[in-house]
Scaffold this active site. Structure first.
Site, PDB file in Angstrom:
ATOM      1  CE1 TYR A   1      36.042  17.751  32.020  1.00 20.13           C
ATOM      2  CE2 TYR A   1      35.879  17.210  29.699  1.00 20.13           C
ATOM      3  CZ  TYR A   1      35.419  17.888  30.801  1.00 20.13           C
ATOM      4  OH  TYR A   1      34.343  18.728  30.698  1.00 20.13           O
TER       5      TYR A   1
ATOM      6  CE  LYS B   1      35.375  21.546  30.088  1.00 22.14           C
ATOM      7  NZ  LYS B   1      35.260  21.070  28.689  1.00 22.14           N
TER       8      LYS B   1
END
Length: 577
Positions: free
Chosen positions: A118, A189
């Protein structure tokens, strides 16, 4: 259902349960097909029996390598890469061939690999997503699919979907419009949903809605994988979103969570308000960030005292995060004080790229900024706003760096008694065991009121036998321990002895050359000891020190253990700290 329960129609209670095969399939993957199924592939970790049962004999090298050893090898390879994007590509390749190993690697090394899967590495990956694209991850719904969105959703092989993360790629992190290449954000995510939240990977679905892009660089890039047209807006955009939301509810049920991720400001608030009453929706930029900041404020107020309504708030940044945090703080203040939300908003000020939000700018502001425009003169810089408003809480939600300058921090400290550094100084003082406190200068940690007593540092009064053993050890040292606040036991340096009368006396003679100082510090309470069990004949279950089983050459115990236990005077059992 029986027992008064509610039937789990949509399967939301099974989102964290493991499903070995797709419920609606009639065959189990084996052999060559199994090795290309990322959910069931174990690589070289297949045992001999599994290789025979699943027709894998000869399709794998003969060596059997455990999952732990594979994890060690992959971490060694990842640490050898010097370019962060190469680590991201290696992690995505691992996820595409061995899903179990990918999540085990991420869970066991979350601090090291979280920035890889991420932010911040995923931002560079989205910028170059067309160049590093290998296998499809998630669903792509474009303007070409208008009128057939439900059919597109049915093409996804999984039926028990619990979480959908969807983006239109218009505001990816702080990088702007990346169009279809924003798929890296929903994929990353949902990896966190599984690794940190325990949601099954098969229950997660990343989706990118491609309505074009206004990024000229991507439109001219020969490797761009999205629609090469200007971004659709207005009625055309909202009709596609409406069809998508209806298809999601029709295909997966009304309990599926739809998370809007990285939508532009002018769409994010409208979509959240429009579908919050008919769908289970969530916006991480508006609601998720706000909940974390509010929790931090409540934790800080427990240390310095006061409540939310007693503070004055100033935000740098009036986008989704800034206005979302401000609105949640106002709602929490209204909940605890029963004041109108409009009155609570008056204690919150926001600064955007053009300066302080004031009443005179209200006509030119976006609708989500207008509630925080108050009566005040126009101020252009953050330093002017700090000096004029004198906030007690300063929160930065802007993507522009180097804005909290030294002048801003000094201005905040000039009219606030409690600063953040002072709070950290107090917290670092707590828990010190032998270091004098920097606040009260008390050398005794047990008497320092600014330190928190922990279970491991609780003072305990030793038993008489333990105190005698400490006397013997102290006698062997050339330098005696400090005598401040400690009992003295008469004895010889060569043959240390300690009598019960002298050890328990409240006033003992001053130590001399032939006197050993007892090393036991003053204790707060007696250690609780279990009373001795006795047999039915009234005899002790353990032999007494004077019995024939005790060795006569060793010195007798001090004091001899009583056959019937008597609690010491003044002892009332355990003390609650």
């Amino acid at each position: 259902m029986a027992g008064g329960g509610v039937e789990d129609v949509y399967g939301e209670d099974r989102a964290t349960e493991e499903q070995l095969i797709t419920p609606w399939s009639f065959s189990v993957a084996s052999g060559h097909q199994l090795l290309r199924d990322p959910r069931h592939n174990k690589g070289l970790a297949f045992s001999e029996a599994e290789r025979d049962a699943h027709y894998l004999r000869g399709l794998l090298p003969p060596a059997i390598v455990s999952q732990e050893h594979q994890e060690k090898k992959i971490m060694h390879n990842l640490r050898s890469y010097t370019v962060p994007l190469h680590r991201y590509i290696a992690m995505m390749d691992l996820q595409e061939r061995n899903e179990r190993l990918f999540y085990k690697l991420l869970i066991d090394n979350v601090e090291e690999l979280l920035p890889v899967v991420y932010t911040p590495v995923v931002g560079e990956a989205c910028q170059k997503y067309g160049s590093i694209y290998r296998r499809p991850q998630g669903l792509y719904i474009s303007l070409k699919d208008k009128g057939k969105v439900l059919e597109v959703l049915k093409n996804w092989p999984e039926r028990s979907i619990q979480v959908i993360v969807v983006t239109d790629g218009e505001r990816i992190l702080g990088l702007g419009d990346l169009g279809c290449q924003g798929m890296g954000i929903p994929v990353g995510k949902l990896s966190l949903y599984t690794a940190l939240g325990g949601v099954r990977p098969s229950a997660c679905l990343p989706i990118t809605i491609d309505v074009g892009t206004n990024n000229e660089t991507l439109l001219n890039d020969e490797y761009y994988i999205g629609l090469r047209q200007r971004r659709a807006t207005g009625e055309e955009y909202h009709e596609l979103l409406q069809e998508f939301m209806n298809a999601v509810k029709q295909n997966y049920g009304e309990k599926v969570l739809v998370q809007f991720e990285d939508f532009a400001n002018h769409n994010a608030f409208d979509l959240l308000a429009k579908y919050s009453k008919s769908h289970l929706v969530f916006n991480d930029d508006i609601q998720g960030t706000a909940s974390v900041v509010l929790a931090g404020l409540l934790a800080a107020l427990r240390m310095i005292g006061g409540g939310l309504v007693d503070q004055t708030y100033l935000f740098l940044g009036a986008g989704e995060a800034g206005t979302g945090i401000a609105e949640l703080i106002a709602l929490e203040m209204s909940k605890h004080t029963e004041l109108p939300v409009d009155d609570c908003r008056k204690k919150i000020w926001l600064v955007d790229s053009k300066g302080l939000l004031v009443e005179s700018r209200k006509e030119s502001l976006q609708h989500f900024k207008k509630p925080f425009a108050h009566e005040h003169e126009e101020l252009k810089t953050l330093l002017e706003a700090v000096q004029s408003i004198k906030p007690t809480v300063l929160i930065g939600t802007s993507g522009v760096g180097k804005t909290f300058t030294q002048e801003v921090i000094e201005a905040m400290a000039s009219f606030n008694e409690v600063s953040l550094s002072h709070l950290f100084l107090d917290s670092s003082c707590r828990g010190a065991k032998q270091r004098p406190c920097e606040k009260c200068r008390n050398p005794s940690s047990s008497r320092c009121r600014t330190r928190r007593r922990t279970r491991s540092a609780r003072p305990r009064r030793p038993t008489p036998g333990a105190r005698a053993r400490r006397c013997s050890r102290a006698a062997a040292r050339s330098t005696p321990w400090s005598t401040r606040g400690r009992r003295s036991c008469p004895g010889s340096p060569t043959t240390p002895t300690c009598s019960p009368a002298s050890a328990s006396a409240s006033s003992s003679p001053a130590p001399s050359a032939s006197t050993t100082t007892c090393s036991s510090p003053p204790r707060r309470r007696w250690r609780r000891r279990r009373p001795r069990r006795t047999s039915t004949r009234g005899l002790s279950s353990r032999p007494s020190p004077t019995s024939a089983r005790s060795r006569p050459a060793s010195p007798p115990r001090w004091p001899p253990r009583p056959t019937t236990w008597v609690w010491p005077a003044g002892c009332r059992g355990r003390t609650t700290w």
